[in-house]
Write a protein that holds these residues in place. Structure first.
Motif, short mmCIF file in Angstrom:
data_model
loop_
_atom_site.label_atom_id
_atom_site.label_comp_id
_atom_site.label_asym_id
_atom_site.label_seq_id
_atom_site.Cartn_x
_atom_site.Cartn_y
_atom_site.Cartn_z
N HIS A 1 0.90 -1.32 -0.07
CA HIS A 1 -0.11 0.02 -0.07
C HIS A 1 0.98 1.16 -0.03
CE1 HIS A 1 -3.03 -2.76 1.04
NE2 HIS A 1 -2.40 -3.16 1.94
N PRO A 2 1.35 1.70 -1.11
CA PRO A 2 2.05 2.96 -1.23
C PRO A 2 1.29 3.98 -0.67
CG PRO A 2 1.58 2.12 -3.42
CD PRO A 2 1.11 1.44 -2.44
N SER A 3 1.98 5.08 -0.16
CA SER A 3 1.36 6.55 0.22
C SER A 3 2.32 7.46 -0.09
CB SER A 3 0.95 6.30 1.79
OG SER A 3 1.65 6.14 2.63
N ALA A 4 1.87 8.59 0.10
CA ALA A 4 2.89 9.80 -0.07
C ALA A 4 3.67 9.69 1.26
CB ALA A 4 2.02 10.91 -0.19
N GLN A 5 3.20 9.76 2.29
CA GLN A 5 4.02 9.57 3.81
C GLN A 5 5.13 8.40 3.35
OE1 GLN A 5 1.67 9.28 6.88
NE2 GLN A 5 3.63 9.66 8.35
N TRP A 6 4.78 7.31 3.14
CA TRP A 6 5.64 6.17 3.02
C TRP A 6 6.77 6.62 1.84
CZ3 TRP A 6 7.08 2.90 -1.12
CH2 TRP A 6 7.92 1.81 -0.54
N THR A 7 6.33 7.38 0.92
CA THR A 7 7.35 7.40 -0.33
C THR A 7 8.13 8.55 0.10
OG1 THR A 7 5.41 6.91 -1.88
CG2 THR A 7 7.38 8.18 -2.97
N GLY A 8 7.73 9.62 0.78
CA GLY A 8 8.55 10.56 1.42
C GLY A 8 9.64 9.97 2.42
#
Length: 190
Positions: A85-92
């Motif tokens: 489950h990729p998210s903007a927070q995880w990617t950051g």
């Protein structure tokens, strides 16, 4: 010669023309061409990193999203990670882990995927990295990371059935170890 001079010369010949007619047919000075995308990549190769996601299906038909961070200067994989489950927070957070301390690049080349949301953009901006967005549906503008993803698919993922997320994390490192040992010189007994 400007339009008053051209209008004057034509008047001497008995031809009356308006300024707009002269403007219409007069050659204009060409502006210098803007730099091309290829020249941007070439000029900033030492300060440029690329990121992209690709999808890996598992044996249970789940989709795993793999983030790859690549340095352009030596086409070196700096960081990769896998999530369901990729998210903007995880990617950051992955960008922070990819560039610890003062190793941040000046430019980060990425596509316009929705996973790079506001949390990701704030994190990258706070690190002092300028984001360069590729045009929509233009993978050719991010050639190095697309090349790497193609290599990973052809050389590794097309020959392996991925069982789960932990299995996917192990594959590239096992493959790298096998290749390295094939080419390392062996020591002769003394």
């Amino acid at each position: 010669m400007g339009h008053p001079g051209i209008i004057g010369e034509l008047a001497k010949l008995g031809i009356k023309v308006a300024k707009s007619t002269v403007d219409k047919y007069r050659l204009r000075a060409r502006k210098p061409p803007s730099p091309t995308w290829k020249s941007f990549l070439k000029n900033h190769i030492t300060d440029l990193a690329s990121i992209d996601f690709f999808v890996v299906p598992t044996i249970r038909f789940k989709l795993l999203f793999v983030l790859v961070v690549l340095a352009h200067s030596r086409r070196q994989v700096i960081h990769f990670n896998v999530t369901e489950h990729p998210s903007a927070q995880w990617t950051g957070q992955q960008i922070v882990e990819a560039f610890p301390w003062d190793s941040t690049p000046s430019y980060l080349l990425r596509d316009r995927d929705a996973v790079y949301g506001s949390a990701f953009q704030r994190r990258v901006q706070s690190m002092g990295i300028e984001q360069v967005l590729s045009a929509p549906r233009s993978p050719w503008q991010n050639p190095s990371v697309e090349w790497l993803i193609g290599i990973l698919r052809r050389e590794c993922l097309d020959h392996v059935i991925v069982l789960s997320e932990c299995c996917r994390r192990r594959l590239p490192t096992e493959d790298r170890r096998a290749r390295r040992s094939d080419f390392e010189p062996f020591a002769l007994p003394s």
